[in-house]
Write a protein that holds these residues in place. Structure first.
Motif, mmCIF file in Angstrom:
data_model
loop_
_atom_site.group_PDB
_atom_site.id
_atom_site.type_symbol
_atom_site.label_atom_id
_atom_site.label_comp_id
_atom_site.label_asym_id
_atom_site.label_seq_id
_atom_site.Cartn_x
_atom_site.Cartn_y
_atom_site.Cartn_z
ATOM 1 N N ILE A 151 -7.281 -5.653 8.385
ATOM 2 C CA ILE A 151 -6.417 -3.644 9.808
ATOM 3 C C ILE A 151 -5.497 -3.731 9.276
ATOM 4 O O ILE A 151 -4.880 -3.889 8.697
ATOM 5 C CB ILE A 151 -5.478 -5.533 10.617
ATOM 6 C CG1 ILE A 151 -5.826 -6.593 11.155
ATOM 7 C CG2 ILE A 151 -5.070 -5.003 12.098
ATOM 8 C CD1 ILE A 151 -5.143 -7.706 11.363
ATOM 9 N N GLY A 152 -5.717 -2.109 9.756
ATOM 10 C CA GLY A 152 -5.430 -1.172 9.474
ATOM 11 C C GLY A 152 -4.813 -0.487 10.855
ATOM 12 O O GLY A 152 -4.587 -0.334 11.897
ATOM 13 N N VAL A 153 -3.100 -0.427 10.594
ATOM 14 C CA VAL A 153 -1.789 -0.158 11.738
ATOM 15 C C VAL A 153 -1.357 1.140 11.536
ATOM 16 O O VAL A 153 -1.185 1.912 9.998
ATOM 17 C CB VAL A 153 -1.041 -1.317 12.401
ATOM 18 C CG1 VAL A 153 -1.683 -2.317 12.637
ATOM 19 C CG2 VAL A 153 0.027 -1.926 10.682
ATOM 20 N N THR A 154 -1.317 1.927 12.465
ATOM 21 C CA THR A 154 -0.402 2.872 12.611
ATOM 22 C C THR A 154 0.913 2.503 13.372
ATOM 23 O O THR A 154 0.994 2.198 14.880
ATOM 24 C CB THR A 154 -1.095 4.488 13.380
ATOM 25 O OG1 THR A 154 -2.199 4.430 12.325
ATOM 26 C CG2 THR A 154 -0.333 5.625 13.371
ATOM 27 N N ALA A 155 2.182 3.012 12.913
ATOM 28 C CA ALA A 155 3.526 2.716 13.385
ATOM 29 C C ALA A 155 3.414 3.928 14.459
ATOM 30 O O ALA A 155 3.510 4.111 14.092
ATOM 31 C CB ALA A 155 4.550 2.797 12.519
ATOM 32 N N PRO A 156 4.566 3.554 15.317
ATOM 33 C CA PRO A 156 4.175 3.967 17.092
ATOM 34 C C PRO A 156 5.581 4.866 16.585
ATOM 35 O O PRO A 156 5.677 5.970 16.806
ATOM 36 C CB PRO A 156 5.100 2.995 17.787
ATOM 37 C CG PRO A 156 5.738 1.664 17.022
ATOM 38 C CD PRO A 156 4.322 1.913 15.475
#
Length: 157
Positions: free
Chosen positions: A72-77
């Motif tokens: 799972i790749g996530v980008t922070a807000p």
């Protein structure tokens, strides 16, 4: 400890331990050409220096009923320490997240998740997005494990 504090014998000992940490000291000593006491001292030195962090059992995912691996790749807000601390606490509290890394590039963090099936993954996903805000979440399901090892190269010691 610095690079120069370890020699080829230490490299050999560490390589052996990474394959089988339960191997008796005498067997390791025989393989590296030393007696048991100096080998034991070298292992203790590598442990006390932190080079050897732990000795653990490597569990078979399929036999543990978590055969599915999802990245799972996530980008922070936003890039804020408060968000990062919450993210770190969240992933520490989710046992299915077995690895996580902060990255450079378009994706801020990547997590390795192991689950029994897609329904279990969906529960992990829902928990993540319920407890923390993300700009993007991208998941990739592993179809086949091509290489897995916990051993790191010892030639750079």
């Amino acid at each position: 400890m610095s690079e120069s504090d370890y020699d080829e014998v230490d490299q050999k000992i560490l390589a052996i331990l990474q394959v089988d940490s339960d191997l008796p000291i005498a067997a390791i000593a025989e393989r590296v050409g030393l007696s048991a006491t100096p080998v034991w001292r070298r292992i203790k030195r590598m442990e006390s220096s932190g080079l050897i962090r732990a000795r653990v059992a490597v569990v078979d995912q399929k036999l543990a009923n978590v055969p599915m691996t999802i990245f799972i790749g996530v980008t922070a807000p936003r890039h804020a320490m408060e968000w990062f601390k919450k993210f770190r606490a969240l992933i520490e509290d989710v046992p299915e997240v077995v690895e996580a890394y902060r990255l450079t590039g378009a994706t801020d963090y990547i997590m390795k998740v192991v689950v029994p099936d897609i329904a279990a993954y969906d529960m992990v996903y829902q928990r993540l997005i319920e407890e923390l805000e993300f700009s993007t979440v991208n998941s990739s399901i592993s179809m086949e494990e091509l290489k897995f090892t916990t051993a790191v190269p010892t030639k750079y010691l």
